[in-house]
Design a protein around this motif. Structure first.
Motif, short mmCIF file in Angstrom:
data_model
loop_
_atom_site.label_atom_id
_atom_site.label_comp_id
_atom_site.label_asym_id
_atom_site.label_seq_id
_atom_site.Cartn_x
_atom_site.Cartn_y
_atom_site.Cartn_z
N VAL A 196 11.08 0.02 16.97
CA VAL A 196 9.62 0.71 17.08
C VAL A 196 8.51 -0.20 17.81
CG1 VAL A 196 10.15 2.58 15.28
CG2 VAL A 196 9.11 0.42 14.64
N ASP A 197 7.75 0.19 18.25
CA ASP A 197 6.28 -0.52 18.45
C ASP A 197 5.28 0.14 17.62
OD1 ASP A 197 5.27 1.79 19.79
OD2 ASP A 197 5.67 0.85 21.87
N CYS A 198 3.92 -0.57 17.74
CA CYS A 198 3.13 0.34 16.67
C CYS A 198 2.93 1.70 17.01
CB CYS A 198 1.80 -0.56 17.02
SG CYS A 198 0.73 -0.43 18.53
N THR A 199 2.89 2.06 18.20
CA THR A 199 2.44 3.46 18.61
C THR A 199 3.73 4.25 18.16
OG1 THR A 199 1.11 2.90 20.46
CG2 THR A 199 1.92 5.28 20.06
N THR A 200 4.96 3.96 18.45
CA THR A 200 5.85 4.83 18.11
C THR A 200 6.29 4.96 16.58
OG1 THR A 200 7.83 3.11 18.44
CG2 THR A 200 7.29 4.36 20.52
N PHE A 201 5.91 4.02 16.03
CA PHE A 201 6.17 3.75 14.52
C PHE A 201 5.39 4.73 13.90
CE2 PHE A 201 4.24 1.79 10.59
CZ PHE A 201 5.35 2.32 9.63
N VAL A 202 3.95 4.89 14.34
CA VAL A 202 3.20 6.00 13.75
C VAL A 202 3.47 7.43 14.22
CG1 VAL A 202 0.63 6.78 14.26
CG2 VAL A 202 1.17 4.37 13.70
N GLU A 203 3.74 7.56 15.56
CA GLU A 203 4.26 8.81 15.82
C GLU A 203 5.41 9.32 15.23
OE1 GLU A 203 2.77 9.27 20.58
OE2 GLU A 203 4.86 8.40 20.18
N THR A 204 6.21 8.51 15.09
CA THR A 204 7.54 8.72 14.33
C THR A 204 7.47 9.24 12.85
OG1 THR A 204 8.84 7.43 15.94
CG2 THR A 204 10.13 8.10 13.82
N VAL A 221 -8.44 1.55 22.05
CA VAL A 221 -7.44 0.99 20.86
C VAL A 221 -6.50 0.29 21.53
CG1 VAL A 221 -5.63 1.98 19.09
CG2 VAL A 221 -7.83 3.04 19.40
N THR A 222 -6.12 -0.71 20.63
CA THR A 222 -5.19 -1.87 20.90
C THR A 222 -3.86 -1.70 20.04
OG1 THR A 222 -6.44 -3.74 19.91
CG2 THR A 222 -6.50 -3.47 22.05
N HIS A 223 -4.10 -1.16 18.67
CA HIS A 223 -3.32 -1.37 17.77
C HIS A 223 -3.36 -0.30 16.75
CE1 HIS A 223 0.23 -3.44 15.72
NE2 HIS A 223 -0.47 -3.44 14.66
N MET A 224 -2.11 0.09 15.95
CA MET A 224 -2.04 1.37 15.35
C MET A 224 -1.36 0.88 14.06
SD MET A 224 -1.38 4.53 17.56
CE MET A 224 -2.27 5.60 16.11
N GLY A 225 -1.32 1.66 12.91
CA GLY A 225 -0.75 1.40 11.82
C GLY A 225 -1.05 2.29 10.41
N PHE A 226 -0.62 2.20 9.41
CA PHE A 226 -1.16 3.15 8.26
C PHE A 226 -1.63 2.24 7.03
CE2 PHE A 226 2.35 5.45 10.14
CZ PHE A 226 2.06 6.63 10.21
N ILE A 227 -2.59 3.13 6.51
CA ILE A 227 -3.38 2.26 5.16
C ILE A 227 -2.16 2.26 3.88
CG2 ILE A 227 -4.91 2.59 3.31
CD1 ILE A 227 -6.17 1.43 6.00
N THR A 228 -2.07 1.14 3.60
CA THR A 228 -1.27 0.98 2.05
C THR A 228 -2.30 0.03 1.29
OG1 THR A 228 0.71 0.69 1.13
CG2 THR A 228 0.19 -0.87 2.88
#
Length: 287
Positions: A91-99, A235-242
């Motif tokens: 995964v990359d940052c975007t495909t991780f979030v989308e998946t 935007v240059t990066h994505m993820g989730f809050i934990t």
């Protein structure tokens, strides 16, 4: 007549369910490894659905953590022709979030089939929820948010959960850097991207600066997009809050670490160390 009506109705509903969950045929999907991908998807869906979590954000957090350690690999969506790509091993940052979000949508629908996941992934990733060439992929996060919000899938809650500022930017990085994108050597793809960018001239969007994150009502499992000062990009990066010891951290596919991690730095410090970062946008699946 009355006895056959329920049977006919059942057939109609079954046919409708099949049509709505199999919009992309198996031959239109580019798997990394079909057996491994479909098995991993089904196993995660079944396990998380049984947990009975009561919000999309909690579901996303649970699913996201199951990807920790998954290798970071860029460019996994690229290929000719454009197809819905499924890759559970890279995964990359975007495909991780989308998946993760597509899997969350599937669990929210109380479905546990990889076919239902594939339907939701196409809905998230492509304009209007349909693969139709390279330019139909929602490459820019602002476009991704607007298109999915219009269809009732996502909501940008940035200006509802904290002190938001606003950026106004013309988003046209891809067409201005045509040589950096092999697919844009094709004139049709290039013109398609330019057409998509027209809607994002002087685009105004909310963001929360690093200094204001501590007072924002962030939730475990919120999707976040890191906004940037770079010209032409939103935007240059994505993820989730934990949450770690009560402080928000970023769970993300890190190119630096080479895998999905929970970043050791609190989100505020992470942003301060990335000089082009201006803040975050917060996106949730619509309830």
């Amino acid at each position: 007549m009355h006895r056959t009506l329920p049977i006919i109705l059942t057939w109609i509903l079954a046919a409708y369910a099949t049509a709505t969950t199999c919009a992309v045929g198996i031959g239109q999907i580019r798997f990394h490894n079909e057996v491994k991908d479909t098995t991993a998807i089904t196993n995660i869906l079944i396990e998380v659905e049984k947990m009975g979590l009561d919000s999309p954000e909690k579901i996303s957090s649970e699913i996201g953590k199951r990807f920790i350690g998954t290798p970071y690999v860029a460019g996994t969506l690229e290929g000719t022709p454009e197809m819905l790509t499924v890759n559970m091993e890279e995964v990359d940052c975007t495909t991780f979030v989308e998946t993760v979000m597509a899997m969350t949508m599937t669990v929210e629908n109380r479905r546990t089939s990889w076919r239902d996941f594939v339907y939701n992934l196409e809905q998230l990733r492509y304009r209007g929820g349909e693969v139709n060439g390279y330019a139909s992929r929602l490459h820019y996060i602002s476009d991704w948010i607007v298109d999915n919000a219009h269809r009732g899938i996502l909501q940008d809650v940035t200006d509802r959960i904290g002190k938001a500022d606003y950026q106004v930017k013309t988003i046209d990085y891809m067409s201005r850097h045509r040589n950096a994108y092999p697919a844009l050597k094709d004139d049709t793809n290039y013109e398609g991207i330019k057409s998509a960018e027209i809607g994002y001239r002087s685009h105004r969007f909310p963001y929360i600066k690093a200094m204001n994150i501590k007072t924002a009502a962030l939730r475990e499992g919120d999707a976040v997009a890191i906004t940037t000062s770079l010209p032409g990009l939103d935007v240059t990066h994505m993820g989730f809050i934990t949450m770690v010891n009560g402080a928000p951290h970023l769970m993300h596919a890190s190119s630096k670490a080479g895998k999905v991690i929970i970043d050791p730095l609190p989100l505020t410090d992470y942003l301060k160390r990335n000089r082009n970062s201006t803040g975050i946008r917060v996106i949730r699946l619509k309830d």
